[in-house]
Write an enzyme that holds these catalytic residues in place. Structure first.
Site, PDB file in Angstrom:
ATOM      1  N   GLY A 283       1.776 -48.137   4.978  1.00  0.00           N
ATOM      2  CA  GLY A 283       1.396 -49.128   6.341  1.00  0.00           C
ATOM      3  C   GLY A 283       1.584 -50.636   5.830  1.00  0.00           C
ATOM      4  O   GLY A 283       2.776 -50.846   5.841  1.00  0.00           O
ATOM      5  N   GLY A 284       0.737 -51.303   5.656  1.00  0.00           N
ATOM      6  CA  GLY A 284       1.018 -52.754   5.373  1.00  0.00           C
ATOM      7  C   GLY A 284       2.088 -53.185   4.446  1.00  0.00           C
ATOM      8  O   GLY A 284       2.898 -53.995   4.865  1.00  0.00           O
TER       9      GLY A 284
ATOM     10  N   GLY B  35      -5.674 -49.459   5.184  1.00  0.00           N
ATOM     11  CA  GLY B  35      -5.694 -50.925   5.529  1.00  0.00           C
ATOM     12  C   GLY B  35      -6.813 -51.530   5.054  1.00  0.00           C
ATOM     13  O   GLY B  35      -7.190 -52.876   5.381  1.00  0.00           O
TER      14      GLY B  35
ATOM     15  N   HIS C 164      -2.374 -39.857  13.459  1.00  0.00           N
ATOM     16  CA  HIS C 164      -2.915 -41.115  12.713  1.00  0.00           C
ATOM     17  C   HIS C 164      -4.077 -41.362  13.006  1.00  0.00           C
ATOM     18  O   HIS C 164      -4.836 -41.076  14.194  1.00  0.00           O
ATOM     19  CB  HIS C 164      -1.968 -42.069  12.860  1.00  0.00           C
ATOM     20  CG  HIS C 164      -2.120 -43.258  11.990  1.00  0.00           C
ATOM     21  ND1 HIS C 164      -3.225 -43.947  12.039  1.00  0.00           N
ATOM     22  CD2 HIS C 164      -1.300 -43.719  10.866  1.00  0.00           C
ATOM     23  CE1 HIS C 164      -3.275 -44.866  10.839  1.00  0.00           C
ATOM     24  NE2 HIS C 164      -1.981 -44.624  10.287  1.00  0.00           N
TER      25      HIS C 164
ATOM     26  N   ASN D 186       5.126 -47.090   8.138  1.00  0.00           N
ATOM     27  CA  ASN D 186       4.505 -47.349   9.233  1.00  0.00           C
ATOM     28  C   ASN D 186       4.081 -48.653   9.730  1.00  0.00           C
ATOM     29  O   ASN D 186       3.372 -49.190   9.130  1.00  0.00           O
ATOM     30  CB  ASN D 186       3.157 -46.146   9.449  1.00  0.00           C
ATOM     31  CG  ASN D 186       2.272 -46.629  10.545  1.00  0.00           C
ATOM     32  OD1 ASN D 186       2.880 -47.039  11.782  1.00  0.00           O
ATOM     33  ND2 ASN D 186       1.101 -46.126  10.781  1.00  0.00           N
ATOM     34  N   TRP D 187       5.234 -49.053  10.569  1.00  0.00           N
ATOM     35  CA  TRP D 187       4.947 -50.525  10.758  1.00  0.00           C
ATOM     36  C   TRP D 187       3.722 -51.019  11.764  1.00  0.00           C
ATOM     37  O   TRP D 187       3.450 -52.122  12.279  1.00  0.00           O
ATOM     38  CB  TRP D 187       6.178 -51.274  11.451  1.00  0.00           C
ATOM     39  CG  TRP D 187       7.224 -51.579  10.274  1.00  0.00           C
ATOM     40  CD1 TRP D 187       7.421 -51.044   9.028  1.00  0.00           C
ATOM     41  CD2 TRP D 187       8.565 -52.093  10.436  1.00  0.00           C
ATOM     42  NE1 TRP D 187       8.414 -51.482   8.519  1.00  0.00           N
ATOM     43  CE2 TRP D 187       9.265 -51.811   9.547  1.00  0.00           C
ATOM     44  CE3 TRP D 187       9.416 -52.552  11.758  1.00  0.00           C
ATOM     45  CZ2 TRP D 187      10.577 -52.496   9.189  1.00  0.00           C
ATOM     46  CZ3 TRP D 187      10.490 -52.968  11.593  1.00  0.00           C
ATOM     47  CH2 TRP D 187      11.263 -53.058  10.382  1.00  0.00           C
ATOM     48  N   LYS D 188       3.366 -49.689  12.243  1.00  0.00           N
ATOM     49  CA  LYS D 188       2.097 -50.265  13.381  1.00  0.00           C
ATOM     50  C   LYS D 188       2.719 -51.092  14.444  1.00  0.00           C
ATOM     51  O   LYS D 188       3.685 -50.909  14.891  1.00  0.00           O
ATOM     52  CB  LYS D 188       0.775 -50.701  12.668  1.00  0.00           C
ATOM     53  CG  LYS D 188       0.594 -49.593  11.347  1.00  0.00           C
ATOM     54  CD  LYS D 188      -0.957 -49.771  11.084  1.00  0.00           C
ATOM     55  CE  LYS D 188      -1.037 -49.116   9.649  1.00  0.00           C
ATOM     56  NZ  LYS D 188      -2.385 -48.969   9.244  1.00  0.00           N
TER      57      LYS D 188
ATOM     58  N   GLU E 181      -5.873 -44.022  13.223  1.00  0.00           N
ATOM     59  CA  GLU E 181      -6.026 -44.941  13.952  1.00  0.00           C
ATOM     60  C   GLU E 181      -5.907 -44.495  15.611  1.00  0.00           C
ATOM     61  O   GLU E 181      -6.731 -44.925  16.527  1.00  0.00           O
ATOM     62  CB  GLU E 181      -5.066 -46.168  14.122  1.00  0.00           C
ATOM     63  CG  GLU E 181      -5.538 -47.018  12.969  1.00  0.00           C
ATOM     64  CD  GLU E 181      -4.291 -47.743  12.129  1.00  0.00           C
ATOM     65  OE1 GLU E 181      -3.229 -47.677  12.677  1.00  0.00           O
ATOM     66  OE2 GLU E 181      -4.326 -48.045  11.041  1.00  0.00           O
TER      67      GLU E 181
ATOM     68  N   SER F 177      -3.490 -47.662   1.664  1.00  0.00           N
ATOM     69  CA  SER F 177      -3.278 -48.779   0.747  1.00  0.00           C
ATOM     70  C   SER F 177      -2.391 -48.607  -0.464  1.00  0.00           C
ATOM     71  O   SER F 177      -2.885 -49.045  -1.608  1.00  0.00           O
ATOM     72  CB  SER F 177      -4.918 -49.250   0.275  1.00  0.00           C
ATOM     73  OG  SER F 177      -5.512 -49.687   1.375  1.00  0.00           O
TER      74      SER F 177
ATOM     75  N   GLU G  10      -4.449 -38.994   4.370  1.00  0.00           N
ATOM     76  CA  GLU G  10      -4.665 -40.516   4.453  1.00  0.00           C
ATOM     77  C   GLU G  10      -6.301 -40.332   4.770  1.00  0.00           C
ATOM     78  O   GLU G  10      -6.689 -40.458   5.928  1.00  0.00           O
ATOM     79  CB  GLU G  10      -3.986 -41.038   5.692  1.00  0.00           C
ATOM     80  CG  GLU G  10      -2.566 -40.941   5.851  1.00  0.00           C
ATOM     81  CD  GLU G  10      -2.065 -42.029   6.580  1.00  0.00           C
ATOM     82  OE1 GLU G  10      -1.255 -42.865   6.004  1.00  0.00           O
ATOM     83  OE2 GLU G  10      -2.060 -42.254   7.937  1.00  0.00           O
TER      84      GLU G  10
HETATM   85  C1  PEP Z   1      -1.229 -46.040   7.422  1.00  0.00           C
HETATM   86  O1  PEP Z   1      -1.475 -46.553   8.408  1.00  0.00           O
HETATM   87  O2  PEP Z   1      -0.716 -44.916   7.796  1.00  0.00           O
HETATM   88  C2  PEP Z   1      -1.596 -46.649   6.101  1.00  0.00           C
HETATM   89  C3  PEP Z   1      -1.340 -45.687   5.145  1.00  0.00           C
HETATM   90  O3  PEP Z   1      -2.052 -47.981   6.103  1.00  0.00           O
HETATM   91  P1  PEP Z   1      -1.973 -48.798   4.819  1.00  0.00           P
HETATM   92  O4  PEP Z   1      -1.036 -48.703   3.824  1.00  0.00           O
HETATM   93  O5  PEP Z   1      -2.060 -50.206   5.388  1.00  0.00           O
HETATM   94  O6  PEP Z   1      -3.440 -48.613   4.200  1.00  0.00           O
END
Ligand code: PEP
Length: 258
Positions: A237-238, A177, A96, A10-12, A98, A216, A171
């Protein structure tokens, strides 16, 4: 029961044309991995076409990070399921945290988005329903209550025939994040709860639904997380913005498939 390992990036609101090119090139060099792990990238919608073009010869899928709950109409800035599916999306993230926190994705909106995905039968687009508790809810020992409420409201209208198009991503909001990751056993406990919930409702077809962990995930913790019996892969994500790191996470999921 053997469930195919699945890793979704997930590049956001990040990424670029050079990242599309370098990630696609790195994945092209891993044909064995792509046979054993389903790899999906959800770039920002404006990069979706580029991603699809760059990976057209590869067994790699494209996804989007959200859709609107309406089929069409006056919804400035939004994308319908049909628009993204016609542009090449095979996976859609819905709910999600966010979006739940900052973009008014209430339980009712999430359920309406689920219905949009499931009502679209031109192509078998898969729904990735994100669920998870906040730090406060975990501290108050409400984790399972929160997860159950999110599953029940989002999936109330789902039929067993639609289950093959469902993926769940657990999640924990406190892990997204933040660099904080759930301990593998801690994540497994919630994954087992979700698996039981799906099995109680739909029997063996419910048990076959892939359940991803997100929060993470990095190359150095992915192997331990993916070794847990009910963790079928990750929503990343990141770390999905770093080519080598993302590939190492996919390789950790490949070890699960063997
Ligand atoms: C996400 O946004 O779905 C996520 C898991 O982010 P991160 O891996 O950066 O915690």
């Amino acid at each position: 029961m053997q469930r195919q390992a699945l890793v979704i990036g997930n590049w956001k609101m990040n990424g670029s044309q050079p990242l599309v090119a370098s990630m696609a090139a790195a994945l092209a060099a891993q044909p064995e991995l792509l046979k054993q792990v389903t790899v999906v990238v959800c770039p920002p919608a404006v990069l979706l076409t580029s991603w699809c073009q760059a990976t057209s010869a590869l067994a790699v899928a494209a996804g989007v990070q959200d859709i609107n709950e309406h089929a069409d109409g006056a919804h400035t800035g939004e994308h319908s399921l049909q628009l993204v599916a016609e542009a090449g999306a095979e996976y859609v993230l819905v709910g999600h945290s966010e979006r739940r926190q900052w973009y008014a994705d209430s339980a009712a909106r999430v359920a309406a988005k689920v219905q949009q995905v499931m009502a679209y039968t031109e192509q078998p687009v898969k729904l990735v329903l994100c669920v998870g508790e906040s730090a406060e809810q975990r501290a108050q020992q409400q984790t399972m209550t929160v997860i159950e409420a999110q599953l029940s409201s989002a999936l109330a209208a789902l039929t067993s025939a639609q289950l093959s198009r469902l993926v769940i991503a657990y999640e924990p909001v406190w892990a997204i994040g933040t660099g904080l990751t759930a301990e593998p056993a801690q994540a497994q406990q919630v994954h087992a709860f979700i698996r039981n919930w799906l099995t109680n409702k739909w029997g063996v077809s419910g048990a076959a639904v892939q359940i991803l962990y997100g929060g993470s995930v990095k190359a150095d913790n992915a192997t331990a997380l993916f070794a847990e019996v009910d963790i079928d892969g990750g929503l990343i994500g990141g770390a999905s913005l770093q080519v080598e790191e993302f590939l190492a996470i996919c390789a950790a999921a490949q070890a699960r498939s063997r």
